[in-house]
Design a protein around this motif. Sequence first.
Motif, short mmCIF file in Angstrom:
data_model
loop_
_atom_site.label_atom_id
_atom_site.label_comp_id
_atom_site.label_asym_id
_atom_site.label_seq_id
_atom_site.Cartn_x
_atom_site.Cartn_y
_atom_site.Cartn_z
N UNK A 176 30.72 25.90 39.45
CA UNK A 176 31.88 25.53 39.67
C UNK A 176 32.84 26.45 39.92
N UNK A 177 33.02 27.40 39.22
CA UNK A 177 33.65 28.55 39.14
C UNK A 177 33.34 29.59 40.37
N UNK A 178 32.13 29.90 40.35
CA UNK A 178 31.76 30.91 41.32
C UNK A 178 31.62 30.24 42.85
N UNK A 179 31.82 28.83 42.99
CA UNK A 179 31.90 28.45 44.38
C UNK A 179 33.41 28.48 44.55
N UNK A 180 34.07 28.44 43.69
CA UNK A 180 35.58 28.52 43.94
C UNK A 180 36.17 29.92 44.11
N UNK A 181 35.54 30.75 43.21
CA UNK A 181 35.85 32.04 43.38
C UNK A 181 34.70 33.15 43.47
N UNK A 182 34.10 33.04 44.78
CA UNK A 182 32.89 33.93 45.09
C UNK A 182 32.68 35.37 44.93
N UNK A 189 31.65 33.85 32.46
CA UNK A 189 31.18 32.38 32.15
C UNK A 189 32.19 31.23 32.53
N UNK A 190 33.60 31.51 32.59
CA UNK A 190 34.23 30.31 32.65
C UNK A 190 35.58 30.68 32.92
N UNK A 191 36.53 30.02 33.47
CA UNK A 191 37.96 30.49 33.86
C UNK A 191 38.65 29.17 33.54
N UNK A 192 39.95 29.36 33.03
CA UNK A 192 41.17 28.39 33.06
C UNK A 192 41.94 28.54 34.30
N UNK A 193 42.03 27.76 35.09
CA UNK A 193 42.52 28.07 36.50
C UNK A 193 43.97 27.29 36.60
N UNK A 194 44.85 27.96 36.64
CA UNK A 194 46.60 27.60 36.81
C UNK A 194 47.08 27.36 38.20
#
Length: 415
Positions: A176-182, A189-194
């Motif tokens: 989910x993260x890597x699709x949004x931010x390739x 591992x993960x992100x908190x996106x604001x």
Amino acid sequence: MDRNKFDVVIVGGGVIGLFCAYYLNLQGKSVLVLEKGEIMKSCSYGNCGLISPSHAFPLNSPQLLLKAAKWVFQKDSPFYVRPQWDKEFLSWMFDFAKISLTKNQRVKSMHGRHGLLTSSRDLYGELLADSNWNCNWSPSGIHFVFHKRKCFEEYAKKDDILKILGVAAQPLISSELHDMEPSLTEYAYGSWYYPMDASLNPGELLMELSTKLRERGVQIIENSPVEGWLESNGGLFGVQLADSEYLADNVVLATGSVSPKMVENLKLTLPVIPGKGYSITMKSPNVQPKCPIIFDEHKVVATPWKDSYRLGGTMEFSGHDSSFNPHRIENLKTVASKYLKEPYSQEHVSNWFGWRPMTPDGLPIIDRSPRHSNLFLACGHNMLGLSMAPATGKMISELIDGQVCHIDPQPYSLN
């Protein structure tokens, strides 16, 4: 001798001083901005351009104190303190540690920062909706990216508090993260996106803002250091330069990390010390992030713009030491290379450092001087001068005009 008279003289031509000028000009006041050097070389120029309501938390925390104790002995750490026996520095560090261990004070700081950050984000949105502003404005959000699952999950406690303030993140992991931010590698591992956060190019903003102010009749004089104050009956009636004087009904001090030195002769004490930060700017890599990314465990930021790209971060408490530490730049590149597929470009590289004006509680000082009725203070914005500038400028204009401030001014009192 030049004895020009203005409604307001602003000492300091960084982003804080210029936004003070902007809102005072809107009130119809005659304004002079005096900058000791060049506007495009101010501390505002070299930061990473984040406009971030997500940064409501002050640096103060028990966890940071523990980390800092380890980081002090690491050359490539995001935090460095040069041993020094300066009385003001030791007093500042003592207050910082005390606040870090005092929950009520940390909560107060958080609410104060939140007020300025959210107000400024709204003001930027209104101002830059005008397409005539060319500063790479991007309301694209910001990622807080983590390598360790444990650190990612621990951050949820912070996000829960920010949710109460109306600033909520979207947690993203794995595909989910890597699709949004390739642009990210598997190291992330993960992100908190604001999504409410934004960014711009600070150098371009300074250029646009100073140009528009001049077009509106604001006088801006660069390479004009103020050397003294003209005092009378508990107030100031102007400022003294090497070969001229400028008279004013009101004076605004917006000189960042050198503010304490500027008011020594006025018998004012400001709890502001310099915290050196570094950045490296280059041509955009072929694969660059879609929005700014903060590598939170390492305190490094990557910001993409249309034609350029910047890595920045670190905190170095070494006074106004003007030496350049190459380890800081290499650390930025090392961290980026772990998280990003194309971490940096070698084209048109420029290295920069500047001194952030740090207060022990993470709150700026936006207030009338307790000793001079017409001297107004706008300093100590820590690492968030760009993020807090519009609301600060508007508050200063309201204080000078005797209006009710659009946000509660109490948290920013010198007292």
